[in-house]
Design an enzyme around this catalytic site. Structure first.
Site, PDB file in Angstrom:
ATOM      1  N   HIS A 159      11.201  18.604 -14.474  1.00 40.08           N
ATOM      2  CA  HIS A 159      10.223  18.383 -15.542  1.00 40.08           C
ATOM      3  C   HIS A 159       9.974  16.875 -15.615  1.00 40.08           C
ATOM      4  O   HIS A 159      10.877  16.077 -15.339  1.00 40.08           O
ATOM      5  CB  HIS A 159      10.823  18.894 -16.855  1.00 40.08           C
ATOM      6  CG  HIS A 159       9.900  18.860 -18.026  1.00 40.08           C
ATOM      7  ND1 HIS A 159       9.655  17.711 -18.741  1.00 40.08           N
ATOM      8  CD2 HIS A 159       9.166  19.822 -18.624  1.00 40.08           C
ATOM      9  CE1 HIS A 159       8.816  17.974 -19.734  1.00 40.08           C
ATOM     10  NE2 HIS A 159       8.500  19.249 -19.680  1.00 40.08           N
ATOM     11  N   ASP A 209      19.893  18.478 -16.933  1.00 42.05           N
ATOM     12  CA  ASP A 209      18.873  18.776 -17.936  1.00 42.05           C
ATOM     13  C   ASP A 209      18.986  20.266 -18.263  1.00 42.05           C
ATOM     14  O   ASP A 209      18.561  21.122 -17.492  1.00 42.05           O
ATOM     15  CB  ASP A 209      17.495  18.429 -17.361  1.00 42.05           C
ATOM     16  CG  ASP A 209      16.360  18.836 -18.290  1.00 42.05           C
ATOM     17  OD1 ASP A 209      16.624  19.426 -19.350  1.00 42.05           O
ATOM     18  OD2 ASP A 209      15.199  18.559 -17.923  1.00 42.05           O
ATOM     19  N   GLN A 255      16.207  24.317 -20.284  1.00 36.73           N
ATOM     20  CA  GLN A 255      15.843  25.726 -20.041  1.00 36.73           C
ATOM     21  C   GLN A 255      17.064  26.594 -19.762  1.00 36.73           C
ATOM     22  O   GLN A 255      16.918  27.775 -19.427  1.00 36.73           O
ATOM     23  CB  GLN A 255      14.875  25.831 -18.850  1.00 36.73           C
ATOM     24  CG  GLN A 255      13.550  25.120 -19.068  1.00 36.73           C
ATOM     25  CD  GLN A 255      12.672  25.781 -20.131  1.00 36.73           C
ATOM     26  OE1 GLN A 255      12.927  26.899 -20.587  1.00 36.73           O
ATOM     27  NE2 GLN A 255      11.621  25.093 -20.531  1.00 36.73           N
ATOM     28  N   LYS A 266      13.827  24.872 -28.243  1.00 33.78           N
ATOM     29  CA  LYS A 266      13.717  25.950 -27.236  1.00 33.78           C
ATOM     30  C   LYS A 266      14.846  26.969 -27.405  1.00 33.78           C
ATOM     31  O   LYS A 266      14.879  27.981 -26.730  1.00 33.78           O
ATOM     32  CB  LYS A 266      13.776  25.358 -25.825  1.00 33.78           C
ATOM     33  CG  LYS A 266      12.582  24.472 -25.470  1.00 33.78           C
ATOM     34  CD  LYS A 266      12.671  24.039 -24.021  1.00 33.78           C
ATOM     35  CE  LYS A 266      11.826  22.844 -23.690  1.00 33.78           C
ATOM     36  NZ  LYS A 266      10.389  23.089 -23.669  1.00 33.78           N
ATOM     37  N   CYS A 279       4.162  20.390 -17.003  1.00 33.01           N
ATOM     38  CA  CYS A 279       4.900  19.118 -16.875  1.00 33.01           C
ATOM     39  C   CYS A 279       5.754  19.074 -15.613  1.00 33.01           C
ATOM     40  O   CYS A 279       6.832  18.462 -15.606  1.00 33.01           O
ATOM     41  CB  CYS A 279       5.767  18.834 -18.107  1.00 33.01           C
ATOM     42  SG  CYS A 279       4.811  18.648 -19.602  1.00 33.01           S
TER      43      CYS A 279
HETATM   44  N1  7TS Z   1      13.383  19.535 -19.389  1.00 33.43           N
HETATM   45  C1  7TS Z   1      12.940  20.770 -19.104  1.00 33.43           C
HETATM   46  C2  7TS Z   1      13.574  21.537 -17.992  1.00 33.43           C
HETATM   47  C3  7TS Z   1      11.913  21.315 -19.879  1.00 33.43           C
HETATM   48  O1  7TS Z   1      11.491  22.548 -19.613  1.00 33.43           O
HETATM   49  C4  7TS Z   1      11.345  20.566 -20.932  1.00 33.43           C
HETATM   50  C5  7TS Z   1      10.178  21.073 -21.742  1.00 33.43           C
HETATM   51  C6  7TS Z   1      11.869  19.294 -21.170  1.00 33.43           C
HETATM   52  C7  7TS Z   1      12.880  18.807 -20.385  1.00 33.43           C
HETATM   53  C8  7TS Z   1      11.370  18.452 -22.286  1.00 33.43           C
HETATM   54  O2  7TS Z   1      11.655  19.033 -23.506  1.00 33.43           O
HETATM   55  P1  7TS Z   1      11.214  18.323 -24.865  1.00 33.43           P
HETATM   56  O3  7TS Z   1      11.687  19.238 -25.917  1.00 33.43           O
HETATM   57  O4  7TS Z   1      11.932  17.006 -24.876  1.00 33.43           O
HETATM   58  O5  7TS Z   1       9.740  18.172 -24.802  1.00 33.43           O
HETATM   59  N2  7TS Z   1       9.441  22.083 -21.132  1.00 33.43           N
HETATM   60  C9  7TS Z   1       8.262  22.583 -21.553  1.00 33.43           C
HETATM   61  C10 7TS Z   1       7.626  23.634 -20.908  1.00 33.43           C
HETATM   62  O6  7TS Z   1       8.043  24.207 -19.908  1.00 33.43           O
HETATM   63  N3  7TS Z   1       6.485  23.928 -21.553  1.00 33.43           N
HETATM   64  O7  7TS Z   1       6.364  23.107 -22.585  1.00 33.43           O
HETATM   65  C11 7TS Z   1       7.466  22.267 -22.599  1.00 33.43           C
END
Ligand code: 7TS
Length: 428
Positions: free
Chosen positions: A143, A220, A223, A246, A385
């Site tokens: 990501h 990371d 997910q 999430k 992303c």
């Molecule tokens: N890492 C992964 C693997 C992610 O899927 C996401 C967000 C992030 C980092 C960043 O997360 P945040 O909460 O700091 O924004 N992924 C997604 C997605 O798949 N669709 O919208 C956001």
């Protein structure tokens, strides 16, 4: 299609569950939003949980209760509600620690999200430990949140980035990783689960390889934490990050876990109140971990909500969550394969979390998502992303359905029916 794998031939058989099955219909009753309808009168079919999850009543109530009955700033009010707020904030930290197997709650730093947690490590640890000519190893499936902070770091210190490539079906090439480790990188940073393909990466094996080469490891977990039983002690990584929103928690909540010695040696990331013990005009003494990394007034209500989400999921059992989502993903791959003109991407169900990216021949994914929306079906369309991953697969964009503990076969059936409508409209 270049680089894409058509999963219609893949074996999507699911091994017999070893844990008691979870009833997503009973679970849905805990999520108020899932019984609402869209303005077109359709029941909400929420298939975008990889972007953000929906929230159960216990989380909504925890946030509501914070503001209604004990709203006060944490770590300062010498009065009843101030002490209550502080106690709830620190209890949430303990819940999060137990949820991800952290041996000590003081190793959990609350952040706004995974992005902030990665930036914290890149700025604080990175600028102390990565120098000119040093390599950081990432993967092609990251990501942007686990890519851009490292780009900025190596630009600042004149270091290098290297990338573990993927196979056409989205599996990391560990043979190439082994070769990259000969560069003696300072850090290996990779996603536990791909947000686009759903691939579950072999964290323990990669950690062992990295450590043998003298590198530290950041995982990371954005997910992974919502879908798998995560035990940071067992995984053996040095840094582990995730977003609360999430994993059924509120927006604005997230966490960094790192080993105590690492956090203690790292300089502060943001500076100001909360993170200090003593301040003089020209110098300060910093607070102990984790507060050294929590400058300013934290979103205590969000942290309390995240604690409630962690408790909720621990009560269900993450093994059952995983079994449910694996079963549902296998079902989705089978059902979606019946849609004319569909291309499915990513590995087989047993190697992936509940994420299914797809394209319909001749239809832009944004058009797919827009037509699905008319039936109340929410999917994400675009590059999610992960622009470099899409480039690697030779795709401009994909549509993506993603699941969580409350997702059902009926949701998948509604998606397949609505895709039939897309095919009728666009003649795909
Ligand atoms: N890492 C992964 C693997 C992610 O899927 C996401 C967000 C992030 C980092 C960043 O997360 P945040 O909460 O700091 O924004 N992924 C997604 C997605 O798949 N669709 O919208 C956001």
């Amino acid at each position: 299609m270049a680089g894409a794998v058509d999963l219609r031939r893949a074996d999507t058989g699911v091994p017999a569950p070893v844990v008691a099955a979870l009833d997503p219909h009973a679970i849905r009753a805990d999520f108020p939003i899932l019984s609402t309808r869209t303005s077109s009168g359709h029941p909400l079919v929420y298939l975008d949980s990889a972007a953000t999850s929906q929230k159960p009543r216990v989380v909504i109530d925890a946030v509501d209760d914070f503001y209604r009955t004990y709203n006060a700033n944490v770590h300062r009010g010498i009065y009843e509600i101030g002490e209550r707020a502080t106690a709830a904030y620190e209890a949430a930290r303990a819940s999060v620690a137990r949820f991800i197997g952290a041996p000590d709650p003081h190793e959990i730093v609350f952040t706004r999200n995974a992005t902030e947690a990665i930036n914290l490590v890149a700025y604080s640890w990175g600028r102390r430990n990565v120098g000119r000519g040093d390599a950081i190893v990432l993967t092609e499936m990251e990501h942007h949140a686990n890519l851009v902070p490292w780009q900025i770091l190596v630009q600042d210190v004149d270091g290098d980035l290297e990338f573990i490539p993927i196979t056409d079906d989205g599996i990391l090439r560990l043979d190439v990783f082994e070769v990259l480790l000969r560069l003696r990188p300072k850090l290996v940073a990779f996603t536990h689960v791909s947000n686009t393909l759903g691939t579950i990466d072999p964290v323990r094996e990669m950690v062992d390889m990295a450590h043998a080469a003298g590198a530290l490891v950041l995982v990371d977990g954005a997910q992974a934490v919502p879908h798998l039983k995560v035990d940071v002690a067992e995984l053996g990584a040095d840094f582990y990050v995730f977003s609360g929103h999430k994993v059924l928690g509120p927006m604005g909540s997230g966490a960094l876990w790192a080993r105590r010695e690492l956090l203690e040696a790292m300089p502060p990331f943001l500076a100001g109140g909360e993170m200090i013990r003593e301040v003089h005009l020209r110098r300060s003494e910093y607070n102990e971990i984790p507060w050294k990394f929590e400058a300013g007034t934290p979103d205590a209500a969000a942290a309390v909500g995240l604690g409630a989400a962690a408790e909720y999921l621990m009560a269900i059992g993450m093994d059952r969550v995983r079994a449910h989502e694996r079963d549902l993903t296998a079902y989705a791959l089978d059902r979606l394969a019946t849609v004319p003109g569909i291309a499915l991407y990513g590995p087989a169900a047993e190697l992936r979390s509940g994420v299914v990216p797809f394209n319909l021949a001749g239809v832009h994914p944004h058009d797919v998502a827009q037509v699905l929306d008319r039936s109340g079906v929410c999917v994400r369309a675009g590059h999610h992303c992960t622009m470099p991953l899409h480039e690697r697969l030779g795709l401009a964009a994909t549509a993506r359905a993603s699941f969580n503990v409350y997702s059902t076969r009926e949701d998948v059936d509604a998606l397949v029916d609505a895709l039939g409508e897309v095919v009728r409209i666009f003649g795909a």
